[in-house]
Design an enzyme around this catalytic site. Structure first.
Site, short mmCIF file in Angstrom:
data_model
loop_
_atom_site.label_atom_id
_atom_site.label_comp_id
_atom_site.label_asym_id
_atom_site.label_seq_id
_atom_site.Cartn_x
_atom_site.Cartn_y
_atom_site.Cartn_z
N ARG A 102 0.83 -1.21 0.00
CA ARG A 102 0.00 0.00 0.00
C ARG A 102 0.86 1.26 0.00
NH1 ARG A 102 -5.41 -0.22 0.88
NH2 ARG A 102 -6.25 -2.29 1.33
N GLU A 109 -1.44 -8.44 3.95
CA GLU A 109 -2.86 -8.33 4.27
C GLU A 109 -3.57 -9.61 3.88
OE1 GLU A 109 -4.88 -4.92 2.82
OE2 GLU A 109 -3.26 -3.52 3.34
N GLU A 169 -10.47 -1.86 -5.33
CA GLU A 169 -9.75 -0.89 -4.51
C GLU A 169 -8.43 -0.50 -5.17
OE1 GLU A 169 -8.13 -0.05 0.00
OE2 GLU A 169 -8.22 -2.10 -0.75
N ASP A 224 -11.44 6.34 -10.22
CA ASP A 224 -11.96 7.49 -9.47
C ASP A 224 -11.25 8.77 -9.94
OD1 ASP A 224 -13.58 8.75 -7.62
OD2 ASP A 224 -12.07 8.65 -6.05
N HIS A 241 -17.50 -7.10 3.49
CA HIS A 241 -17.06 -8.10 2.53
C HIS A 241 -17.19 -7.42 1.16
CE1 HIS A 241 -17.16 -11.43 5.45
NE2 HIS A 241 -18.26 -10.86 5.92
N CYS A 284 -16.14 -8.01 -1.84
CA CYS A 284 -16.43 -8.77 -3.07
C CYS A 284 -17.92 -9.06 -3.21
CB CYS A 284 -15.63 -10.07 -3.09
SG CYS A 284 -13.86 -9.81 -3.34
#
Length: 352
Positions: free
Chosen positions: A5, A35, A46, A106, A318, A320
């Protein structure tokens, strides 16, 4: 694709830039180092969200905001890095992968960029975002006898480059050819193309090349730039009413106190917090073209879903499956505080 990240863009650049044509045509599967979570759609959603934020970062100096806030290529980007061409090729691949994997970005580009990705020619309307005052002058010039206004123009343009200025001819010997009523339309077209396309030709070519390495031109031929924009960015409008209509529940009903408090909170928020909530649960802060009824799940669309949690801990999700795990908080105040903390202070997916 496995990325840290803290170095997401750099890790993605190293991996995606080295992908073969065969790899680029496979479904992109994402994991974040150290993660938990298996990417069934949420992690990759994401990834594209975070990658698009980095693309728009002014410190990266690839794009700059146009007059309306949409992104256009920074004409000075070529002087900021020796890797400019490779970086724009990489961004083109990111945009292509988002389209090929049915994921949203985005970030909203200026219409001229979508047109270039489709192989279409930008027009005078695209000059409005690059040089608004010149656009207004040209619009007047084309629709009225220009008279003395034409005395200020030749078929050339003066380009600033740090402390120096360079005269660029739009046609051979253009600096010595005056603009007249007879040739003003040609001049406007050439000057527009220079401002919108030629000034960033190297960067634009690399961007388009990267995009076409993932999405061949034949697959988008005939598509309108507005359609491409919607496919890549969805819609920014988040209506609490439509959100509520398209939500399902497990352990709650639409009249449960916790659910009533939840929707009261969402209704009270501004767009920014609603987008953060949507991202927290689905992995993307923007809606697909079909709205809440078209939210992506695992292999198919899945509605936004609120399931009853345990205790008074933070909400989880969740991504997904677009599921929010919401504990039965005893008060509306506690629900609002817990939910706001979750969407603003947590990152990563314990369960994707």
């Amino acid at each position: 694709l496995t990325a840290r990240r803290s170095h997401l863009f750099e890790d993605a650049y190293a991996t995606i830039s080295g992908m073969s044509d065969e790899d680029l045509n496979k479904r992109l599967v994402v994991s974040f180092r150290d993660e938990e979570g298996v990417d069934a759609g949420g992690l990759s959603r994401e990834f594209f969200l975070l990658a698009s934020h980095r693309i728009a970062d002014r410190q990266l100096a690839l794009f700059e905001p146009a007059s309306n806030g949409e992104l256009q290529i920074d004409p000075n980007s070529s002087v900021h890095s020796e890797d400019t061409v490779d970086m724009f090729t990489f961004v083109g691949r990111i945009v292509g992968l988002a389209l090929a994997n049915d994921k949203l970005l985005d970030v909203v580009f200026a219409p001229a960029i979508y047109k270039m990705l489709l192989g279409d020619k930008p027009g005078l309307e695209d000059l409005a975002e690059v040089e608004p005052e010149l656009y207004r002058s040209f619009s007047y010039m084309l629709n009225n006898p220009a008279g003395d206004l034409l005395d200020d123009f030749t078929f050339s343009v003066t380009q600033a480059h740090f402390d120096s200025h360079e005269t660029v001819d739009l046609i051979p010997n253009g600096r010595n050819i005056s603009v007249t009523e007879a040739n003003k339309a040609e001049y406007v077209d050439l000057r527009t193309q220079w401002a919108v396309v030629e000034k960033v030709a190297i960067q634009a070519a690399a961007l388009v090349q990267g995009f076409n390495e993932v999405v061949p031109h034949a697959l988008v031929e005939g598509l309108d730039w507005r359609d491409l924009k919607i496919l890549l960015t969805g819609t920014p409008v988040i209506s609490p009413i439509r959100w509520r209509i398209h939500t399902e529940y497990t352990g709650y009903t639409s009249t449960s106190d916790t659910i009533r408090h939840f929707w009261q909170t969402v209704q009270s928020w501004d767009h920014a917090n609603r987008a953060k909530l949507l991202c927290f649960v689905t992995g993307t802060s923007r809606l697909p073209a079909g709205g809440f009824d078209a939210l992506a799940g695992v292999g198919e669309t899945e509605k936004f879903h609120i399931a009853k949690g345990q205790g008074n801990g933070l909400p989880t999700s969740h991504t997904c499956h677009n599921v929010l795990i919401l504990p039965p908080y005893p008060t509306a105040k506690m629900l609002k505080e817990k939910l706001e903390y979750a969407i603003n202070e947590t990152a990563g997916f314990g369960e994707a």
